[in-house]
Design a protein around this motif. Structure first.
Motif, PDB file in Angstrom:
ATOM      1  N   ILE A 133       1.112  -1.367  -0.129  1.00  0.00           N
ATOM      2  CA  ILE A 133      -0.045  -0.174   0.041  1.00  0.00           C
ATOM      3  C   ILE A 133       1.264   1.091  -0.162  1.00  0.00           C
ATOM      4  O   ILE A 133       1.714   1.618   0.853  1.00  0.00           O
ATOM      5  N   THR A 134       0.779   2.226  -1.021  1.00  0.00           N
ATOM      6  CA  THR A 134       1.720   3.146  -1.491  1.00  0.00           C
ATOM      7  C   THR A 134       0.591   4.588  -0.119  1.00  0.00           C
ATOM      8  O   THR A 134      -0.637   4.436  -0.524  1.00  0.00           O
ATOM      9  N   VAL A 135       1.431   5.026   1.027  1.00  0.00           N
ATOM     10  CA  VAL A 135       0.954   6.099   1.359  1.00  0.00           C
ATOM     11  C   VAL A 135       1.682   7.253   1.517  1.00  0.00           C
ATOM     12  O   VAL A 135       2.849   7.695   1.198  1.00  0.00           O
ATOM     13  N   SER A 136       0.568   8.723   1.079  1.00  0.00           N
ATOM     14  CA  SER A 136       1.340  10.248   1.785  1.00  0.00           C
ATOM     15  C   SER A 136       1.205  10.602   2.311  1.00  0.00           C
ATOM     16  O   SER A 136      -0.201  10.707   2.982  1.00  0.00           O
ATOM     17  N   ALA A 137       2.621  10.633   3.579  1.00  0.00           N
ATOM     18  CA  ALA A 137       1.798  11.238   5.322  1.00  0.00           C
ATOM     19  C   ALA A 137       2.761  11.794   5.342  1.00  0.00           C
ATOM     20  O   ALA A 137       3.486  12.961   4.636  1.00  0.00           O
ATOM     21  N   ARG A 138       1.905  12.887   7.058  1.00  0.00           N
ATOM     22  CA  ARG A 138       2.906  14.348   6.875  1.00  0.00           C
ATOM     23  C   ARG A 138       4.560  13.871   6.969  1.00  0.00           C
ATOM     24  O   ARG A 138       4.532  12.777   6.795  1.00  0.00           O
ATOM     25  N   ALA A 139       4.779  14.671   6.632  1.00  0.00           N
ATOM     26  CA  ALA A 139       6.528  14.623   6.701  1.00  0.00           C
ATOM     27  C   ALA A 139       7.171  13.946   8.047  1.00  0.00           C
ATOM     28  O   ALA A 139       8.237  13.921   8.144  1.00  0.00           O
ATOM     29  N   GLY A 140       6.508  14.520   9.141  1.00  0.00           N
ATOM     30  CA  GLY A 140       6.273  14.676  10.487  1.00  0.00           C
ATOM     31  C   GLY A 140       6.682  13.190  11.595  1.00  0.00           C
ATOM     32  O   GLY A 140       7.075  13.323  12.501  1.00  0.00           O
ATOM     33  N   LEU A 141       5.679  12.717  10.243  1.00  0.00           N
ATOM     34  CA  LEU A 141       5.766  11.170  10.701  1.00  0.00           C
ATOM     35  C   LEU A 141       6.862  10.397  11.246  1.00  0.00           C
ATOM     36  O   LEU A 141       6.509   9.411  12.344  1.00  0.00           O
ATOM     37  N   GLY A 142       7.856   9.872  10.352  1.00  0.00           N
ATOM     38  CA  GLY A 142       9.036   9.640  10.904  1.00  0.00           C
ATOM     39  C   GLY A 142       9.097   8.328  10.985  1.00  0.00           C
ATOM     40  O   GLY A 142       9.726   7.586  12.114  1.00  0.00           O
ATOM     41  N   CYS A 143       8.524   7.346  10.335  1.00  0.00           N
ATOM     42  CA  CYS A 143       8.305   6.117   9.923  1.00  0.00           C
ATOM     43  C   CYS A 143       9.185   5.506   8.999  1.00  0.00           C
ATOM     44  O   CYS A 143      10.136   6.259   8.284  1.00  0.00           O
ATOM     45  N   ARG A 144       9.988   3.982  10.265  1.00  0.00           N
ATOM     46  CA  ARG A 144      11.122   4.069   9.160  1.00  0.00           C
ATOM     47  C   ARG A 144      11.085   2.357   8.900  1.00  0.00           C
ATOM     48  O   ARG A 144      10.279   2.210   9.889  1.00  0.00           O
ATOM     49  N   PRO A 145      11.459   1.600   7.804  1.00  0.00           N
ATOM     50  CA  PRO A 145      11.439   0.725   7.236  1.00  0.00           C
ATOM     51  C   PRO A 145      11.246  -0.842   8.362  1.00  0.00           C
ATOM     52  O   PRO A 145      12.293  -0.077   9.390  1.00  0.00           O
ATOM     53  N   GLY A 146      10.936  -1.396   8.865  1.00  0.00           N
ATOM     54  CA  GLY A 146      10.922  -2.276   9.445  1.00  0.00           C
ATOM     55  C   GLY A 146       9.915  -2.127  10.737  1.00  0.00           C
ATOM     56  O   GLY A 146       9.058  -3.405  11.116  1.00  0.00           O
ATOM     57  N   GLU A 147       9.433  -0.291  10.562  1.00  0.00           N
ATOM     58  CA  GLU A 147       8.752  -0.380  11.420  1.00  0.00           C
ATOM     59  C   GLU A 147       6.636  -0.542  11.519  1.00  0.00           C
ATOM     60  O   GLU A 147       6.531  -0.600  11.003  1.00  0.00           O
ATOM     61  N   ASP A 148       6.420  -1.104  12.401  1.00  0.00           N
ATOM     62  CA  ASP A 148       4.229  -0.940  12.309  1.00  0.00           C
ATOM     63  C   ASP A 148       4.184  -0.224  12.575  1.00  0.00           C
ATOM     64  O   ASP A 148       4.274   0.712  13.395  1.00  0.00           O
ATOM     65  N   VAL A 149       2.596  -0.397  12.287  1.00  0.00           N
ATOM     66  CA  VAL A 149       2.158   1.457  11.853  1.00  0.00           C
ATOM     67  C   VAL A 149       0.721   0.695  11.867  1.00  0.00           C
ATOM     68  O   VAL A 149       0.235   0.045  11.738  1.00  0.00           O
ATOM     69  N   VAL A 150       0.156   1.948  12.719  1.00  0.00           N
ATOM     70  CA  VAL A 150      -1.385   1.126  12.570  1.00  0.00           C
ATOM     71  C   VAL A 150      -1.696   1.972  11.000  1.00  0.00           C
ATOM     72  O   VAL A 150      -2.026   3.031  11.021  1.00  0.00           O
ATOM     73  N   VAL A 151      -3.038   2.050  10.651  1.00  0.00           N
ATOM     74  CA  VAL A 151      -3.639   1.829   8.830  1.00  0.00           C
ATOM     75  C   VAL A 151      -5.518   2.059   8.964  1.00  0.00           C
ATOM     76  O   VAL A 151      -5.902   1.170   9.569  1.00  0.00           O
ATOM     77  N   ARG A 152      -5.699   3.371   8.594  1.00  0.00           N
ATOM     78  CA  ARG A 152      -7.299   3.379   8.159  1.00  0.00           C
ATOM     79  C   ARG A 152      -7.273   4.139   7.303  1.00  0.00           C
ATOM     80  O   ARG A 152      -6.893   4.417   6.793  1.00  0.00           O
ATOM     81  N   PHE A 153      -8.563   3.267   6.571  1.00  0.00           N
ATOM     82  CA  PHE A 153      -8.758   3.916   5.413  1.00  0.00           C
ATOM     83  C   PHE A 153     -10.139   5.317   5.417  1.00  0.00           C
ATOM     84  O   PHE A 153     -10.771   4.339   6.183  1.00  0.00           O
TER      85      PHE A 153
END
Length: 378
Positions: free
Chosen positions: A348-368
């Protein structure tokens, strides 16, 4: 579709076939295409290479003789198979700007611009030709270069000259075949603004061909999306982007996440609950009729644009309308963060806010967001 708009193009069930050299099987480059172009509107034929958009334009111009269907311009029939009617290109109320501009290198800028007034359908005489040509060159910013050889112009200047020359033929319909494709991206963006401005200023009806989605969305009053010789969807640019009628349109117009659907059911509020591998997704937009939303309906896709995917940290735990995913890649692009996340083996491709700070390998919670999620039946 309307057929009573004066000075519009009306195309009905247009077909163009080619016989294969190796056998008798017929291949259709254009197969049952119908649309109209109201007077003064800018309409774009958009689609990938080989979809039939240029063949359609050439049939409108009379450069190709269609196999079937009907074409009207300004209320007059210029092509009709049952009537055996075919009006020659030079007798149609059109002007055309080809991809290569068609600028004559042995002529000056002025002579190039004046050519349709000397040799075209609406000829003029004497000093009126030079006066009218210079007025047009002034409007497109080329008057100081009138006596230069056309080869001394830049690519952008040649594009303006081709447009000025086409308008000096006093066409009712302007046909444009990817006229910006030979320019660099920055110049293309500038000239498409000028092109639309000129079209509105002179009030000419325009039919434009491109494979560039951004170009089509920026220029057009209406976009005709084509695929494999057929029309997929006809709509305003905003509607095409927000309410695609098929998975092809969703994927071709901009960027889209398409999640395969196993089961669909309707809700009383008009929403659709689509069962996907990441879980049930509530969609308040749909390309299908209500009869296709009965429980047990299968197939189709959930479509969510990257900018509409909501991502947050794993704490607190996911709610009922959320799911977890793992970040595969993260690119900082200044104003935003481009992420590729994976859930249930679906990227899933995401355009997120610049300050989110996610790194490869980390888990996140997603909502549509249900308001921006679409169910596409095909």
């Amino acid at each position: 579709m309307t057929t009573d708009t004066v000075n519009s193009i009306v195309i009905t069930e247009l077909r163009k076939s080619y016989e294969r050299v190796t056998g008798s099987e017929t291949t259709y480059a254009v197969d049952g295409v119908s649309f109209d172009v109201p007077k003064g509107q800018f309409v774009t034929l958009l689609g990938p290479s080989g979809c039939g958009k240029t063949t359609t334009l050439r049939c409108v111009a009379g450069l190709e003789r269609a196999t079937g269907g009907r074409i009207e311009m300004g209320g007059q029939v210029v092509f009709d198979v049952p009537q055996k009617r075919f009006v020659r290109p030079e007798d149609r109320p059109i002007a055309m700007v080809p991809q290569s501009y068609g600028i004559w290198p042995h002529m000056t800028v002025l002579d190039n611009a004046a050519f349709p007034m000397r040799h075209g359908r609406n000829r003029r005489k004497g000093q009126d030709i030079r006066k009218r040509a210079m007025e047009m060159l002034e409007q497109v910013g080329l008057a100081p270069m009138a006596d230069r050889w056309a080869t001394q112009l830049s690519g952008g200047q040649q594009q303006r000259l081709a447009f000025a020359r086409a308008l000096l033929g006093d066409p009712e319909v302007l046909l444009l075949d990817e006229p910006l494709s030979n320019l660099d991206a920055k110049l293309r963006a500038k000239l498409r603004q000028e092109l639309r401005s000129f079209q509105e200023q002179f009030g000419v009806t325009a039919l434009y061909v491109t494979h560039d989605q951004a170009e089509a969305l920026a220029l057009s009053d209406t976009v005709v999306v084509m695929n494999q010789g057929h029309v997929e969807q006809i709509d305003r640019p905003e509607q095409l982007y927000d309410h695609p009628g098929s998975s092809f349109v969703a994927d071709f117009i901009g960027s889209a996440n398409l999640l395969p659907v196993q089961d669909v059911s309707s809700r009383g509020d008009g929403g659709v609950v689509a069962k996907t591998d990441v879980g049930p997704v509530l969609c308040l937009r749909s390309s299908a009729g209500r009869d296709q939303h009965r429980a047990g309906t299968t197939g189709g896709f959930v479509c969510v644009r990257p900018e509409d995917v909501q991502v947050r940290a794993v704490s607190p735990a996911p709610a009922d309308d959320e799911f977890t995913a793992t970040v595969e890649s993260s690119e900082f692009l200044g104003d935003r963060l481009e992420l590729v996340i994976r859930a249930a083996d679906i990227p899933i491709t995401v355009s997120a806010r610049a300050g989110l700070g996610c790194r490869p390998g980390e888990d996140v919670v997603v909502r549509f967001d249900p308001a921006t999620a679409s169910y596409l039946a095909s």
